[in-house]
Scaffold this motif. Sequence first.
Motif, PDB file in Angstrom:
ATOM      1  N   LEU A 181       0.816  -1.201   0.000  1.00 52.32           N
ATOM      2  CA  LEU A 181       0.000   0.000   0.000  1.00 52.32           C
ATOM      3  C   LEU A 181       0.855   1.258   0.000  1.00 52.32           C
ATOM      4  O   LEU A 181       0.513   2.250  -0.664  1.00 52.32           O
ATOM      5  N   ASN A 233       2.039   1.893  -3.581  1.00 51.05           N
ATOM      6  CA  ASN A 233       0.949   2.374  -4.438  1.00 51.05           C
ATOM      7  C   ASN A 233       0.501   3.772  -4.050  1.00 51.05           C
ATOM      8  O   ASN A 233       0.178   4.598  -4.920  1.00 51.05           O
ATOM      9  N   TYR A 266      -6.114  -3.878  -6.354  1.00 54.42           N
ATOM     10  CA  TYR A 266      -5.620  -3.930  -4.985  1.00 54.42           C
ATOM     11  C   TYR A 266      -5.819  -5.279  -4.301  1.00 54.42           C
ATOM     12  O   TYR A 266      -5.189  -5.544  -3.280  1.00 54.42           O
TER      13      TYR A 266
END
Length: 241
Positions: free
Chosen positions: A99, A102, A136
């Motif tokens: 995460l 990203n 995701y």
Amino acid sequence: MALQSHPRPVPPDPWGTVLALSVLGAWGGHLAWLLAGPARPWDSPLTWLHVLLQMWLSTGLFITGHDAMHGTVSLHRRVNAAVGTVACFLFAGLSYRRLVVNHRAHHADPTGEHDPDFATRTQAFWPWFGTFMVRYTTWPQLLVMALKFNALLLLGVPQARILGFWVLPSVLATVQLFYFGTWRPHRRPDTEAMAPHHARTLPRNHAWALLSCFFFGYHWEHHESPGMPWWRLWRVKDARR
């Protein structure tokens, strides 16, 4: 007049850590009470108010992980990483490290071709949401969630409670986060007020901003001051006015 950007976190210690642990504790405590406490009739409005509360706390859980990505939970890097890892794992078995990568890409090029959060083919809510989830969702994450589900079953938690008090609030929180943190602020067409971050913001209503998504709807302000923790974004909003 645009505010000066703050690429470095505004030191939130000790309140950042206190609030982060409070959100984690409230989420876990309320969930445990719902799963193991007295039975609640599904036709009772109070039961569904608890579902909505758990949804809101789940949103706060992810926002806590998000703040950790920006280093605003603590001045200590290890504390940020630990809180972020736990929050993202509890939210949906997410990889904190993935995460972080990203999210940095999102802030580096919001709505651009290298933005993993943006859908270039459609601006419609559900197709964009589907694209977002495909990007995701990972097989390890699905495995973790399956193991969590079965662990709760082995502990004797009724399946209906798991679905109603854990799965449903998590799904609703995911939709809530996407709506207020991705689709609504970044959808095109751009306006002059969105420059230079390609991001809209909620109208100034601090109570609604807190209840809707922990001030994450103040999204222009977040991109302008990414080092500002969620509980201080309202100040950036007021200063912008």
